[in-house]
Design an enzyme around this catalytic site. Structure first.
Site, short mmCIF file in Angstrom:
data_model
loop_
_atom_site.label_atom_id
_atom_site.label_comp_id
_atom_site.label_asym_id
_atom_site.label_seq_id
_atom_site.Cartn_x
_atom_site.Cartn_y
_atom_site.Cartn_z
CD GLU A 96 -1.43 -0.43 3.53
OE1 GLU A 96 -2.15 1.20 3.48
OE2 GLU A 96 -1.81 -0.56 4.30
CB CYS B 35 -2.77 -4.33 5.77
SG CYS B 35 -1.79 -2.85 7.38
CG HIS C 217 -3.11 -6.37 10.18
ND1 HIS C 217 -2.14 -6.91 9.65
CD2 HIS C 217 -3.51 -5.34 10.44
CE1 HIS C 217 -1.60 -4.68 9.69
NE2 HIS C 217 -2.25 -4.42 10.16
P1 HMG Z 1 -3.47 6.77 21.65
O1 HMG Z 1 -4.53 7.29 21.34
O2 HMG Z 1 -2.16 7.82 21.65
O3 HMG Z 1 -2.91 5.42 23.02
O4 HMG Z 1 -2.72 6.31 20.34
P2 HMG Z 1 -3.78 5.39 24.01
O5 HMG Z 1 -4.40 6.23 24.71
O6 HMG Z 1 -4.81 4.46 23.57
O7 HMG Z 1 -2.65 4.41 24.76
C1 HMG Z 1 -2.71 2.97 24.47
C2 HMG Z 1 -2.69 2.34 25.08
O8 HMG Z 1 -1.21 2.35 26.12
C3 HMG Z 1 -4.05 2.60 26.22
O9 HMG Z 1 -4.17 0.89 26.00
C4 HMG Z 1 -3.34 2.51 27.38
O10 HMG Z 1 -4.14 2.57 28.33
C5 HMG Z 1 -1.75 2.67 27.51
P3 HMG Z 1 -5.33 -0.08 26.29
O11 HMG Z 1 -6.67 0.48 26.74
O12 HMG Z 1 -5.42 0.85 24.46
O13 HMG Z 1 -5.08 -1.39 26.06
N1 HMG Z 1 -1.14 3.40 28.40
C6 HMG Z 1 -0.21 3.12 29.09
N2 HMG Z 1 0.29 2.01 29.49
C7 HMG Z 1 1.93 1.97 30.23
N3 HMG Z 1 1.88 2.66 31.03
C8 HMG Z 1 1.64 4.43 30.51
C9 HMG Z 1 0.50 4.56 29.41
N4 HMG Z 1 -0.12 5.47 29.53
C10 HMG Z 1 -0.86 4.71 27.77
N5 HMG Z 1 1.64 5.06 30.53
C11 HMG Z 1 -3.90 4.11 18.61
C12 HMG Z 1 -3.25 4.98 20.16
C13 HMG Z 1 -3.12 3.40 18.57
C14 HMG Z 1 -5.20 4.99 18.60
C15 HMG Z 1 -2.41 5.42 17.77
O14 HMG Z 1 -1.12 4.79 18.24
C16 HMG Z 1 -2.74 4.85 15.91
O15 HMG Z 1 -3.50 5.65 15.69
N6 HMG Z 1 -2.12 4.12 15.29
C17 HMG Z 1 -1.90 3.90 14.27
C18 HMG Z 1 -3.54 3.27 14.12
C19 HMG Z 1 -3.21 1.47 14.37
O16 HMG Z 1 -2.76 1.37 14.50
N7 HMG Z 1 -4.69 1.57 14.16
C20 HMG Z 1 -4.45 -0.61 14.84
C21 HMG Z 1 -6.10 -0.96 14.29
S1 HMG Z 1 -6.04 -0.37 12.58
C22 HMG Z 1 -5.16 -1.81 11.58
O17 HMG Z 1 -4.43 -2.85 12.32
C23 HMG Z 1 -4.72 -1.07 10.10
C24 HMG Z 1 -3.58 -0.60 9.72
O18 HMG Z 1 -1.94 -1.83 9.96
C25 HMG Z 1 -3.79 -0.42 7.93
C26 HMG Z 1 -3.39 -0.39 7.13
O19 HMG Z 1 -4.98 -1.42 6.52
O20 HMG Z 1 -3.71 -0.30 5.64
C27 HMG Z 1 -3.22 0.60 10.65
#
Ligand code: HMG
Length: 420
Positions: A89, A121, A247
């Site tokens: 992609e 992906c 994935h």
């Molecule tokens: P965010 O909003 O900054 O993070 O981004 P958050 O506030 O949700 O925190 C993440 C986790 O860390 C949480 O755990 C927090 O509790 C924890 P969870 O509730 O999820 O279990 N946390 C801590 N833990 C320990 N100590 C601390 C602490 N602070 C927080 N101090 C987000 C997270 C994934 C949204 C962001 O990284 C993002 O946008 N990523 C990109 C999108 C993504 O990967 N999506 C996944 C599904 S879609 C997919 O897989 C397709 C893709 O590969 C693309 C394609 O298909 O082409 C992306």
């Protein structure tokens, strides 16, 4: 080579190899620079390092290096390849496929179906399913298929997606009587829905993402695809899955996915879900924690890590695979680890590219990322260079706007030029 025109039942992944850029950023360094507690990245997302592609590395060089490594380590007869598909992609041309560059750089046969498959992906899985069905139908006439997944995951600097970047490629040879994993053709569960969870308009290098929504889309897709797979499996009968590779956009996502499947689709309680994750999913996550999201290759990076860690003990056992692509489309399918896979996986040295990498300082990382938008260097079409390693290299663009690559020949570090 024997002729085959009748459908075959034993088809799957015969060999596999990965490639990553030579440098990585430690997530602790990223957290310090962004003023975020490092535990958020290392524990919250499960990420340790992410691979960073420099300007001479791109989806073509990564794909070529993964395939070349697989050919050498797996002792592959490339003259038998009749299908060469790339899932990506993050291609480098709106028209010319990455697969054409790979085909040329690797000197594959001219009698070959060559194309890219795109669905975020999921593109690599689309290419893999096409290969399996090409062989199963008898259309392959005894030939084998090369499937390569290759991507560079980029999000805006400082955005929540930044710690989930990565880069890498996974090459697979698909054949009859595979040495690693026999896949169950025609027994898959699929799921699709039109959503804007993650997308990248044509003029952008960095992805746009609705992060938390993308997580919920992924979980809905697990329930949908796994549900269909499970119903079909119950109808046809099959022994239980002992491992599942998902994935892996970031390590914690695979945990969320398995937990969702366990508790929502299979009725397990929290403790049983936790234990199952540790036993059945965690062994596939070591490479992802080191490399980050490699988009199309993420599921197959997890499969490579699983085979690297456990192919021997899993011989004869059934494993599940879940592929997700934003937008969105997903597929759940399964396969059986082949007899002898343990010794063969050891000989593939699947973790080799993850060793001997260079740790980038944060400033060097930012400099690479900020230069992403710069025009590539201008080179002459007959450019050549000496390189210290056997990695492929993107040299630049010639006067006719063609991309110029070098790939190390096995005999020397003086490289042959492949101009578009
Ligand atoms: P965010 O909003 O900054 O993070 O981004 P958050 O506030 O949700 O925190 C993440 C986790 O860390 C949480 O755990 C927090 O509790 C924890 P969870 O509730 O999820 O279990 N946390 C801590 N833990 C320990 N100590 C601390 C602490 N602070 C927080 N101090 C987000 C997270 C994934 C949204 C962001 O990284 C993002 O946008 N990523 C990109 C999108 C993504 O990967 N999506 C996944 C599904 S879609 C997919 O897989 C397709 C893709 O590969 C693309 C394609 O298909 O082409 C992306």
């Amino acid at each position: 080579m024997h002729e085959r025109t009748s459908p075959s039942n034993t088809i799957g992944i015969d060999a596999i190899a990965v490639a990553t850029p030579r440098a990585y950023l430690d997530l602790v360094d990223l957290a310090a620079a962004r003023g975020v507690p490092s535990d958020k990245y290392t524990k919250g997302l499960g990420a340790i390092r992410m691979a960073i592609a420099d300007r001479d590395e791109d989806p073509v060089t990564l794909a070529t290096d993964a395939a070349a490594r697989m050919f050498a380590r797996g002792r592959i007869d490339t003259a038998r390849i009749g299908y060469a598909a790339v899932g990506t992609e993050t291609a480098i041309d709106h028209s010319k496929p990455v697969a054409s560059y790979v085909h040329g750089l690797l000197g594959l046969p001219q009698s070959c179906r060559v194309f890219d498959a795109k669905h975020a992906c999921f593109g690599g899985t689309a290419a893999l399913m096409g290969a399996l069905e090409w062989i199963a139908s008898g259309a392959a006439r005894g030939r084998t298929a090369l499937v390569v997944c290759t991507d560079i995951a980029r999000y805006e600097l400082g955005s929540p997606g930044e710690p989930t970047q990565g880069a890498g490629a996974v090459a697979m040879l698909v054949s009859e009587r595979p040495r690693l994993l026999e896949l169950e053709v025609g027994r898959t569960g699929t799921f699709a829905r039109d959503v804007h969870d993650f997308w990248r308009p044509l003029d952008r290098r960095d992805a746009l993402v609705d992060g938390h929504f993308s997580v919920s889309c992924y979980l809905d897709a697990v329930a949908g695809a796994f549900g269909e797979w499970r119903d079909e499996d119950a109808r046809r009968g099959g022994d239980p899955l002992v491992r599942t590779a998902y994935h892996v956009p970031y390590v914690k996502m695979a945990k969320k996915a398995d937990r969702h499947r366990a508790m929502v689709s299979e009725g397990l309680d929290e403790a049983a879900a936790e234990a199952r994750f540790a036993r059945e999913v965690a062994p596939s996550l070591a490479f992802a924690a080191e490399v980050g999201n490699v988009y199309t290759g993420s599921l197959y990076m997890a499969l490579a890590a699983l085979l690297h860690a456990e192919a021997g003990v899993l011989e004869g056992s059934r494993v599940g695979l879940f592929s997700y692509g934003s937008g969105c489309g997903a597929e759940f399918f399964a396969g059986r680890v082949a007899a002898g896979a343990g010794a063969f996986a050891r000989s593939l040295a699947l973790d080799e590219p993850l060793r001997d990498r260079v740790r980038l300082g944060f400033d060097a990382y930012e400099a690479i990322r900020r230069a992403d938008g710069d025009a590539p260097p201008r080179v002459s079409a007959d450019a050549s260079a000496d390189v210290a390693s056997d990695r492929s290299t993107f040299l630049g663009i010639d006067t006719a706007e063609r991309r110029v690559y070098l790939r190390a020949s096995p005999a020397s570090t003086r490289l042959a030029v492949a101009a578009a």
